[in-house]
Write a protein that holds these residues in place. Structure first.
Motif, mmCIF file in Angstrom:
data_model
loop_
_atom_site.group_PDB
_atom_site.id
_atom_site.type_symbol
_atom_site.label_atom_id
_atom_site.label_comp_id
_atom_site.label_asym_id
_atom_site.label_seq_id
_atom_site.Cartn_x
_atom_site.Cartn_y
_atom_site.Cartn_z
ATOM 1 N N UNK A 99 -16.040 14.720 36.044
ATOM 2 C CA UNK A 99 -15.606 13.983 34.858
ATOM 3 C C UNK A 99 -16.721 13.906 33.824
ATOM 4 N N UNK A 100 -17.920 13.626 34.276
ATOM 5 C CA UNK A 100 -19.028 13.451 33.341
ATOM 6 C C UNK A 100 -19.334 14.747 32.601
ATOM 7 N N UNK A 101 -19.105 15.907 33.256
ATOM 8 C CA UNK A 101 -19.305 17.200 32.600
ATOM 9 C C UNK A 101 -18.243 17.406 31.527
ATOM 10 N N UNK A 102 -17.001 17.103 31.866
ATOM 11 C CA UNK A 102 -15.930 17.253 30.880
ATOM 12 C C UNK A 102 -16.154 16.340 29.684
ATOM 13 N N UNK A 103 -16.630 15.128 29.933
ATOM 14 C CA UNK A 103 -16.912 14.202 28.836
ATOM 15 C C UNK A 103 -17.968 14.793 27.911
ATOM 16 N N UNK A 104 -18.997 15.394 28.478
ATOM 17 C CA UNK A 104 -20.034 16.003 27.647
ATOM 18 C C UNK A 104 -19.463 17.157 26.827
ATOM 19 N N UNK A 105 -18.567 17.947 27.428
ATOM 20 C CA UNK A 105 -17.922 19.019 26.678
ATOM 21 C C UNK A 105 -17.039 18.503 25.568
ATOM 22 N N UNK A 302 -16.584 25.865 27.396
ATOM 23 C CA UNK A 302 -17.489 26.813 26.761
ATOM 24 C C UNK A 302 -18.667 26.126 26.090
ATOM 25 N N UNK A 303 -18.431 24.957 25.505
ATOM 26 C CA UNK A 303 -19.515 24.221 24.863
ATOM 27 C C UNK A 303 -20.509 23.684 25.902
ATOM 28 N N UNK A 304 -20.001 23.297 27.080
ATOM 29 C CA UNK A 304 -20.911 22.851 28.143
ATOM 30 C C UNK A 304 -21.859 23.982 28.525
ATOM 31 N N UNK A 305 -21.314 25.182 28.661
ATOM 32 C CA UNK A 305 -22.155 26.328 29.026
ATOM 33 C C UNK A 305 -23.123 26.657 27.900
ATOM 34 N N UNK A 476 -32.123 6.857 44.441
ATOM 35 C CA UNK A 476 -31.014 7.417 45.205
ATOM 36 C C UNK A 476 -29.904 7.950 44.314
ATOM 37 N N UNK A 477 -30.174 8.165 43.063
ATOM 38 C CA UNK A 477 -29.138 8.605 42.138
ATOM 39 C C UNK A 477 -28.633 9.993 42.516
ATOM 40 N N UNK A 478 -27.319 10.167 42.461
ATOM 41 C CA UNK A 478 -26.741 11.498 42.575
ATOM 42 C C UNK A 478 -26.764 12.166 41.209
ATOM 43 N N UNK A 479 -26.367 13.441 41.173
ATOM 44 C CA UNK A 479 -26.458 14.180 39.913
ATOM 45 C C UNK A 479 -25.555 13.603 38.826
ATOM 46 N N UNK A 480 -24.299 13.202 39.103
ATOM 47 C CA UNK A 480 -23.516 12.574 38.032
ATOM 48 C C UNK A 480 -24.155 11.299 37.487
ATOM 49 N N UNK A 481 -24.721 10.471 38.378
ATOM 50 C CA UNK A 481 -25.361 9.245 37.914
ATOM 51 C C UNK A 481 -26.627 9.562 37.120
ATOM 52 N N UNK A 482 -27.391 10.556 37.560
ATOM 53 C CA UNK A 482 -28.585 10.957 36.817
ATOM 54 C C UNK A 482 -28.204 11.510 35.450
ATOM 55 N N UNK A 483 -27.114 12.257 35.377
ATOM 56 C CA UNK A 483 -26.628 12.789 34.109
ATOM 57 C C UNK A 483 -26.233 11.656 33.172
ATOM 58 N N UNK A 484 -25.543 10.657 33.697
ATOM 59 C CA UNK A 484 -25.164 9.514 32.867
ATOM 60 C C UNK A 484 -26.399 8.795 32.337
ATOM 61 N N UNK A 497 -28.274 20.387 30.180
ATOM 62 C CA UNK A 497 -28.688 21.234 31.290
ATOM 63 C C UNK A 497 -28.220 20.692 32.627
ATOM 64 N N UNK A 498 -28.326 19.378 32.813
ATOM 65 C CA UNK A 498 -27.852 18.764 34.059
ATOM 66 C C UNK A 498 -26.348 18.918 34.208
ATOM 67 N N UNK A 499 -25.609 18.832 33.097
ATOM 68 C CA UNK A 499 -24.160 19.001 33.153
ATOM 69 C C UNK A 499 -23.792 20.418 33.590
ATOM 70 N N UNK A 500 -24.498 21.397 33.077
ATOM 71 C CA UNK A 500 -24.220 22.773 33.477
ATOM 72 C C UNK A 500 -24.563 22.988 34.950
ATOM 73 N N UNK A 501 -25.667 22.403 35.397
ATOM 74 C CA UNK A 501 -26.019 22.500 36.818
ATOM 75 C C UNK A 501 -24.951 21.861 37.689
ATOM 76 N N UNK A 502 -24.448 20.695 37.277
ATOM 77 C CA UNK A 502 -23.394 20.026 38.038
ATOM 78 C C UNK A 502 -22.121 20.859 38.059
ATOM 79 N N UNK A 503 -21.785 21.468 36.935
ATOM 80 C CA UNK A 503 -20.594 22.319 36.871
ATOM 81 C C UNK A 503 -20.737 23.507 37.820
ATOM 82 N N UNK A 504 -21.899 24.157 37.799
ATOM 83 C CA UNK A 504 -22.121 25.326 38.650
ATOM 84 C C UNK A 504 -22.030 24.948 40.126
#
Length: 523
Positions: A99-105, A302-305, A476-484, A497-504
């Protein structure tokens, strides 16, 4: 007869134990929440505002998703074109998208510095304000338009081809086909699709956290998080959690109640030929709707990438540490999901009838339970005896497994039933039972659905920003929490960059498990 006479065996006992565990995970935390809710305490004006906003945004999101899904599904149902299968597959991508990746896109396209705001600036107009109700509804439509389209498309494909052949022989115009065939199907399909999406939007947390907020754009989920995390008001969080469960349970009951058959009957599985859709205007209309759906889904990704590639090179070490924790949680959640879903599916098929239906209902109870409700209850239970923060990652994996269980059951139960129908009598006659039956008869035929269930659970857990937000501290943050947190600190290049890593990572986990389930199997 022979199959009914044989003992039920350990499969049913294992399934009953799994069902009991799921029920306990859903109901015991809810009971703890109810016990912690202070007698006489009520909801304040801000809490009732959150309830109203939650219902309103869920209604708007579900209504828009379903209304837009009708022309898109109609176009997919009556057109055959190169890439149709790819487009239908693409419609499933947002479901496993973090969800957090889509929000960034979406921010990159519709935000104040996004593509559309830049284009409006060239015309001398002001930027778009995506935050608040507009942003929450937009994000929910992005996630749920594909789901609504797939649900409505199934209704269209269920209309027998003989009905369309008869309509053509009677000289039906497109309006007649819509009135006689399509509208009855939509009356049976759309209410259920609407309420399922309404339920999903009711329990959405990450969207409200990133695009909502403020007194006028706070959902019940977000209010629970704020009461728990910032005010540490367990009584208020508990009361809000009970309200959330009641709303979700009511929506779930309605979703099952309105799922009515279409009454179209069965056909002979002949290819569908749509003589009513050969006009040029209809072809152009269908092409326009398909182009809209594809652009609406592809452009944010595409914008996330595009924005994430430059930022990946300079990501801080904390992001990679959070990514490693997310992968571990996702793998643990996937393993727990399969450990619960497999015995439940085996027991449900073995029992059949009302007993099997009861086991499946127990396994899908989590669809009416908010992750934050479970998380709040678990915190209340753990707080007197242990440090909930130290257990943040295992608890997150457990709750994510419960949230993924209904989807795993939908994949496994039909596959188990088909395997038993095809080979069960032969296995009974040969005396193949217990572990031998599981190893020789069932597991080889469950590789595909089990791989899909593992991949889906891992991908959903990888992108989850729910329970971990209640428990975790910065270490103890996970990647979505770190991205937020990167987004909240306006470190947008690192966030991209973190969003693209999470997507991949999310797509890779899904692909590895799904592909592994297909290995050495017939295409």
């Amino acid at each position: 007869m022979a199959r009914r006479a044989r003992p039920l065996g350990p499969a049913v006992a294992a399934g009953a134990a799994a069902a009991a565990l799921v029920l306990a995970l859903a109901l015991v935390p809810l009971g703890a929440v109810a016990w912690r809710a202070e007698a006489g305490a009520g909801l304040g004006p801000a809490d009732w505002a959150a309830v109203r906003f939650t219902l309103w945004q869920a209604f708007l999101s579900a209504a828009l998703s379903c209304l837009l899904a009708v022309p898109v599904a109609r176009a997919l149902a009556r057109r055959n074109f190169a890439g149709r299968g790819v487009l239908i597959t693409l419609l499933g991508a947002p479901f496993i998208l973090p969800v957090i990746v889509a929000v960034l896109g979406l921010l990159a396209v519709y935000g104040r510095s996004g593509l559309i705001s830049d284009a409006l600036g060239l015309l001398g107009l002001g930027p778009i304000d995506i935050y608040g109700l507009t942003g929450v509804v937009l994000a929910h439509v992005f996630f749920n338009l594909p789901l609504a389209t797939r649900l409505v498309l199934q209704g269209w494909l269920a209309i027998p081809s003989e009905r369309f052949r008869l309509a053509a022989s009677l000289g039906f115009a497109p309006s007649d086909v819509a009135r006689v065939l399509e509208r009855p199907m939509l009356r049976a399909t759309l209410p259920g699709a609407f309420l399922v999406i309404f339920l999903i939007c009711m329990t959405s947390f990450a969207v409200a956290l990133t695009l909502g907020g403020g007194p006028r754009a706070t959902t019940v989920e977000l209010a629970i998080y704020q009461a728990f995390r910032f005010e540490f008001d367990l009584g208020r969080a508990a009361l809000l959690a009970l309200v959330q469960f009641a709303l979700c349970a009511a929506a779930a009951v309605l979703a099952f109640a309105v799922a009515l058959p279409t009454g179209m009957g069965a056909g002979l599985d002949r290819p569908v030929a749509r003589w009513d859709a050969t006009g040029r205007a209809l072809r152009l209309t269908d092409a326009a709707w398909l182009a809209f759906a594809a652009l609406f889904l592809i452009l944010p990704l595409g914008m996330v990438v595009a924005k994430g590639l430059p930022g990946m090179a300079g990501l801080p070490a904390s992001v990679f540490a959070a990514a490693a924790r997310s992968v571990l949680v996702a793998l643990g959640s996937a393993a727990l999901t399969l450990a619960l879903a497999l015995p439940l599916a085996l027991a449900a098929v073995r029992l059949g009838g009302a007993g099997g239906a009861a086991l499946q209902a127990a396994g899908t109870l989590s669809i009416a339970t908010s992750p934050l409700v479970i998380g709040t209850g678990l915190f209340i239970l753990l707080f007197p005896v242990a440090d909930p923060v130290a257990l943040a990652l295992p608890v997150t994996a457990l709750v994510n497994a419960a949230m993924s269980l209904p989807f795993a059951l939908r994949a496994l139960v039909p596959a188990v039933a088909e395997a038993e129908a095809g080979f069960g009598r032969l296995a009974d006659s040969l005396g193949v039972a217990g572990r031998s039956r599981l190893r020789l008869v069932l597991l080889p035929r469950l590789r595909r659905p089990a791989g899909f269930a593992l991949g889906l659970s891992a991908a959903l857990s990888m992108g989850d920003l729910g329970v971990i937000a209640l428990f975790a501290d910065p270490s103890q943050a996970t990647l979505p929490l770190q991205l937020y947190r990167l987004m909240a600190a306006y470190r947008m290049e690192d966030a991209a960059g973190a969003a693209l890593l999470l997507l991949i990572l999310s797509l890779a986990l899904f692909w590895v498990f799904d592909r592994g389930g297909r290995a050495h199997a017939a295409a």
